[in-house]
Scaffold this motif. Structure first.
Motif, PDB file in Angstrom:
ATOM      1  N   GLU A 216       0.798  -1.227   0.000  1.00 35.73           N
ATOM      2  CA  GLU A 216       0.000   0.000   0.000  1.00 35.73           C
ATOM      3  C   GLU A 216       0.829   1.274   0.000  1.00 35.73           C
ATOM      4  O   GLU A 216       0.350   2.321  -0.427  1.00 35.73           O
ATOM      5  CB  GLU A 216      -0.963  -0.010   1.200  1.00 35.73           C
ATOM      6  CG  GLU A 216      -0.369   0.253   2.601  1.00 35.73           C
ATOM      7  CD  GLU A 216       0.370  -0.927   3.231  1.00 35.73           C
ATOM      8  OE1 GLU A 216       0.518  -1.963   2.575  1.00 35.73           O
ATOM      9  OE2 GLU A 216       0.818  -0.792   4.382  1.00 35.73           O
ATOM     10  N   SER A 217       2.083   1.186   0.483  1.00 33.36           N
ATOM     11  CA  SER A 217       2.854   2.427   0.665  1.00 33.36           C
ATOM     12  C   SER A 217       4.323   2.222   0.296  1.00 33.36           C
ATOM     13  O   SER A 217       4.806   1.090   0.184  1.00 33.36           O
ATOM     14  CB  SER A 217       2.764   2.860   2.133  1.00 33.36           C
ATOM     15  OG  SER A 217       3.344   1.866   2.958  1.00 33.36           O
TER      16      SER A 217
ATOM     17  N   TRP B 164       6.678   2.917   2.264  1.00 29.47           N
ATOM     18  CA  TRP B 164       7.234   2.314   3.484  1.00 29.47           C
ATOM     19  C   TRP B 164       7.132   0.800   3.409  1.00 29.47           C
ATOM     20  O   TRP B 164       8.083   0.080   3.696  1.00 29.47           O
ATOM     21  CB  TRP B 164       6.457   2.834   4.703  1.00 29.47           C
ATOM     22  CG  TRP B 164       7.050   2.427   6.006  1.00 29.47           C
ATOM     23  CD1 TRP B 164       7.873   3.173   6.795  1.00 29.47           C
ATOM     24  CD2 TRP B 164       6.895   1.165   6.677  1.00 29.47           C
ATOM     25  NE1 TRP B 164       8.233   2.452   7.917  1.00 29.47           N
ATOM     26  CE2 TRP B 164       7.644   1.221   7.864  1.00 29.47           C
ATOM     27  CE3 TRP B 164       6.202  -0.019   6.400  1.00 29.47           C
ATOM     28  CZ2 TRP B 164       7.720   0.167   8.770  1.00 29.47           C
ATOM     29  CZ3 TRP B 164       6.287  -1.081   7.288  1.00 29.47           C
ATOM     30  CH2 TRP B 164       7.036  -0.976   8.461  1.00 29.47           C
ATOM     31  N   ARG B 165       5.948   0.319   3.021  1.00 29.57           N
ATOM     32  CA  ARG B 165       5.710  -1.131   3.009  1.00 29.57           C
ATOM     33  C   ARG B 165       6.665  -1.811   2.039  1.00 29.57           C
ATOM     34  O   ARG B 165       7.234  -2.863   2.335  1.00 29.57           O
ATOM     35  CB  ARG B 165       4.250  -1.381   2.622  1.00 29.57           C
ATOM     36  CG  ARG B 165       3.785  -2.821   2.677  1.00 29.57           C
ATOM     37  CD  ARG B 165       3.746  -3.419   4.055  1.00 29.57           C
ATOM     38  NE  ARG B 165       3.012  -2.621   4.995  1.00 29.57           N
ATOM     39  CZ  ARG B 165       3.195  -2.658   6.315  1.00 29.57           C
ATOM     40  NH1 ARG B 165       4.074  -3.482   6.845  1.00 29.57           N
ATOM     41  NH2 ARG B 165       2.506  -1.883   7.115  1.00 29.57           N
TER      42      ARG B 165
ATOM     43  N   ASP C 175       6.768  -4.898  12.699  1.00 34.12           N
ATOM     44  CA  ASP C 175       6.051  -3.656  12.418  1.00 34.12           C
ATOM     45  C   ASP C 175       4.821  -3.452  13.303  1.00 34.12           C
ATOM     46  O   ASP C 175       4.857  -2.669  14.235  1.00 34.12           O
ATOM     47  CB  ASP C 175       5.712  -3.611  10.913  1.00 34.12           C
ATOM     48  CG  ASP C 175       4.720  -2.541  10.523  1.00 34.12           C
ATOM     49  OD1 ASP C 175       4.766  -1.474  11.153  1.00 34.12           O
ATOM     50  OD2 ASP C 175       3.923  -2.774   9.598  1.00 34.12           O
ATOM     51  N   ARG C 176       3.717  -4.145  13.031  1.00 30.18           N
ATOM     52  CA  ARG C 176       2.492  -3.933  13.812  1.00 30.18           C
ATOM     53  C   ARG C 176       2.321  -5.042  14.844  1.00 30.18           C
ATOM     54  O   ARG C 176       2.901  -6.107  14.719  1.00 30.18           O
ATOM     55  CB  ARG C 176       1.286  -3.877  12.880  1.00 30.18           C
ATOM     56  CG  ARG C 176       1.402  -2.729  11.890  1.00 30.18           C
ATOM     57  CD  ARG C 176       0.181  -2.632  11.013  1.00 30.18           C
ATOM     58  NE  ARG C 176       0.381  -1.630   9.978  1.00 30.18           N
ATOM     59  CZ  ARG C 176      -0.446  -1.432   8.969  1.00 30.18           C
ATOM     60  NH1 ARG C 176      -1.531  -2.172   8.850  1.00 30.18           N
ATOM     61  NH2 ARG C 176      -0.208  -0.492   8.079  1.00 30.18           N
TER      62      ARG C 176
ATOM     63  N   ALA D 242      -0.468   0.979  13.619  1.00 35.60           N
ATOM     64  CA  ALA D 242       0.046   2.267  13.145  1.00 35.60           C
ATOM     65  C   ALA D 242      -0.997   3.371  13.309  1.00 35.60           C
ATOM     66  O   ALA D 242      -0.652   4.534  13.484  1.00 35.60           O
ATOM     67  CB  ALA D 242       0.476   2.147  11.684  1.00 35.60           C
TER      68      ALA D 242
ATOM     69  N   ARG E 262      -0.325   5.565  17.128  1.00 38.12           N
ATOM     70  CA  ARG E 262       0.051   6.958  16.813  1.00 38.12           C
ATOM     71  C   ARG E 262      -1.003   7.919  17.352  1.00 38.12           C
ATOM     72  O   ARG E 262      -0.674   8.970  17.905  1.00 38.12           O
ATOM     73  CB  ARG E 262       0.227   7.138  15.294  1.00 38.12           C
ATOM     74  CG  ARG E 262       1.508   6.515  14.802  1.00 38.12           C
ATOM     75  CD  ARG E 262       1.617   6.535  13.289  1.00 38.12           C
ATOM     76  NE  ARG E 262       2.813   5.809  12.877  1.00 38.12           N
ATOM     77  CZ  ARG E 262       3.024   5.347  11.664  1.00 38.12           C
ATOM     78  NH1 ARG E 262       2.148   5.540  10.705  1.00 38.12           N
ATOM     79  NH2 ARG E 262       4.136   4.687  11.386  1.00 38.12           N
TER      80      ARG E 262
ATOM     81  N   ASN F  88       0.553   8.739   7.368  1.00 38.99           N
ATOM     82  CA  ASN F  88       1.709   8.262   6.580  1.00 38.99           C
ATOM     83  C   ASN F  88       1.949   9.172   5.365  1.00 38.99           C
ATOM     84  O   ASN F  88       1.085   9.956   4.967  1.00 38.99           O
ATOM     85  CB  ASN F  88       1.604   6.776   6.183  1.00 38.99           C
ATOM     86  CG  ASN F  88       0.903   6.529   4.868  1.00 38.99           C
ATOM     87  OD1 ASN F  88       0.152   7.353   4.375  1.00 38.99           O
ATOM     88  ND2 ASN F  88       1.138   5.370   4.291  1.00 38.99           N
TER      89      ASN F  88
ATOM     90  N   ASP G 197       6.557   8.565   8.491  1.00 38.92           N
ATOM     91  CA  ASP G 197       7.342   7.589   7.699  1.00 38.92           C
ATOM     92  C   ASP G 197       8.728   8.142   7.346  1.00 38.92           C
ATOM     93  O   ASP G 197       9.700   7.448   7.490  1.00 38.92           O
ATOM     94  CB  ASP G 197       6.670   7.139   6.393  1.00 38.92           C
ATOM     95  CG  ASP G 197       5.558   6.120   6.612  1.00 38.92           C
ATOM     96  OD1 ASP G 197       5.353   5.716   7.774  1.00 38.92           O
ATOM     97  OD2 ASP G 197       4.899   5.743   5.629  1.00 38.92           O
TER      98      ASP G 197
HETATM   99  O1  AHR Z   1       2.724  -0.021   9.913  1.00 39.99           O
HETATM  100  C1  AHR Z   1       3.536   0.938   9.339  1.00 39.99           C
HETATM  101  C2  AHR Z   1       2.705   1.826   8.490  1.00 39.99           C
HETATM  102  O2  AHR Z   1       2.085   1.057   7.487  1.00 39.99           O
HETATM  103  C3  AHR Z   1       3.459   2.916   7.748  1.00 39.99           C
HETATM  104  O3  AHR Z   1       3.412   4.138   8.373  1.00 39.99           O
HETATM  105  C4  AHR Z   1       2.650   3.007   6.500  1.00 39.99           C
HETATM  106  O4  AHR Z   1       3.231   3.755   5.485  1.00 39.99           O
HETATM  107  C5  AHR Z   1       2.380   1.599   6.218  1.00 39.99           C
HETATM  108  O5  AHR Z   1       1.519   1.315   5.241  1.00 39.99           O
END
Ligand code: AHR
Length: 332
Positions: free
Chosen positions: A47-48, A50-51, A125-126, A182, A186, A236, A266
């Motif tokens: 999706e991003s 970052w990912r 990450d999460r 995330a 946050r 993000n 990010d």
């Molecule tokens: O879990 C990290 C977040 O997930 C990042 O901030 C974001 O860009 C990603 O999709």
């Protein structure tokens, strides 16, 4: 008699071959060499920016050269796909399972299955919400409550540069995927500091799903509905890029000299470029480079070391004061 022994020996050999073959039913059994550590990795999606950087970091750390055979799956933003992939890893009898949980709840059953199969699970990450933390071996990632606090602290320290004392500050929030760490952490961190600021008014919180397209769409809508938006808190960079496009489209500006102050998360390369250009006021880093730490933890597990439940990755805060230093080394 001789023939009878030979037949018995052949049956025994055939049995051993089948048993060994069953130990690891890998998708590409020819590629995995006996001495390789087999790791199943199911990423949330792509999706991003970052990912993608996070995926790349795991893939390059757990390389064949380093002795790993990585079975990679992309769950395309769906929890059911992550669960399906984990079940496949279990039936393939991988040595380790790594995944970043798209949302925090709903993992108990599949993790119980991994535990019963004796496969260590490394979350990255999460996080997950569970009353039983024996369901995973460890977690490696960012302190996202801290990230939220850093964002609020920036506003606290800089509000006098842009606003009058006690002036109402209208904050629009672009959150990410609902139920994801995330988003949850946050916002928790930001709210902790916000509670000391009655002049900060959250005018609306809306999910942009961590994507540029959705960030653009929801920001467009927010601009239609709200007469005054002073600050955009966007969880993000990808959503921030979309939001800035929507703001510019209606003839408004962002950043230090702009109509709307922008706080982003990010610190991707493009995100830092926007800081340098003055479009984003502050960018709170979330470090996707978790691969080397993951590899280190796997090596420690293999050597029988004590494993902590959480491993935090270092992160910074970028404003126009320090962004030029960071930009040349930013690869993602
Ligand atoms: O879990 C990290 C977040 O997930 C990042 O901030 C974001 O860009 C990603 O999709």
């Amino acid at each position: 008699m001789k023939n009878k022994w030979r037949s018995l020996l052949l049956i025994l050999l055939a049995f051993l071959l089948v048993a060994c073959g069953k130990q690891r039913q890998l998708e590409h059994p020819d590629e995995a060499e006996e001495n390789m550590t087999v790791v199943g990795f199911v990423q949330i999606g792509s999706e991003s920016l970052w990912r993608s950087a996070n995926t790349e970091s795991i893939q390059s750390a757990l390389s064949k050269e380093a002795g790993y055979f990585l079975v990679y799956k992309n769950a395309r933003q769906k929890q059911e796909n992550q669960i399906k992939a984990i079940r496949e890893f279990i039936s393939q009898r991988v040595d380790y399972i790594i995944f970043s949980p798209c949302e925090e709840t709903g993992w108990e059953n599949v993790l119980q299955e991994a535990k019963s199969a004796g496969i260590p699970v490394l979350l990255i990450d999460r996080k997950i919400e569970t009353g039983d933390d024996s369901l995973y071996t460890t977690w490696i990632g960012s302190n996202m409550v801290e990230e939220g606090k850093k964002a609020a602290q920036w506003l606290e320290q800089h509000q006098m540069d842009y606003f009058q004392e006690n002036e109402k500050i209208h904050i629009a929030v672009l959150t990410g995927t609902e139920g994801a760490t995330a988003t949850i952490d946050r916002m928790q961190g930001f709210r902790e500091i916000q509670s000391q600021h009655p002049e900060w008014e959250m005018i609306e919180e809306v999910s942009g799903d961590f994507t540029t397209a959705k960030g653009y769409e929801v920001m467009k809508q927010l601009l239609k509905v709200h007469r005054q938006i002073d600050v955009v808190l966007s969880l993000n960079d990808d959503m921030t890029f979309g939001a800035i496009s929507a703001i510019e489209e209606v003839g408004m500006t962002t950043g230090d000299e702009g109509d709307i102050k922008v706080i982003s998360f990010d610190a991707t390369r493009q995100g830092l470029e926007y800081v340098a250009e003055g479009k984003i006021n502050v960018n709170i880093e979330c470090n996707p480079n978790q691969g080397e730490e993951v590899k280190k933890v796997i090596q420690q597990i293999e050597s029988g070391f004590y494993i902590f439940k959480n491993y935090y990755i270092e992160e910074e805060v970028f404003t126009k004061e320090n962004v030029d230093e960071a930009l040349p080394n930013r690869t993602y």
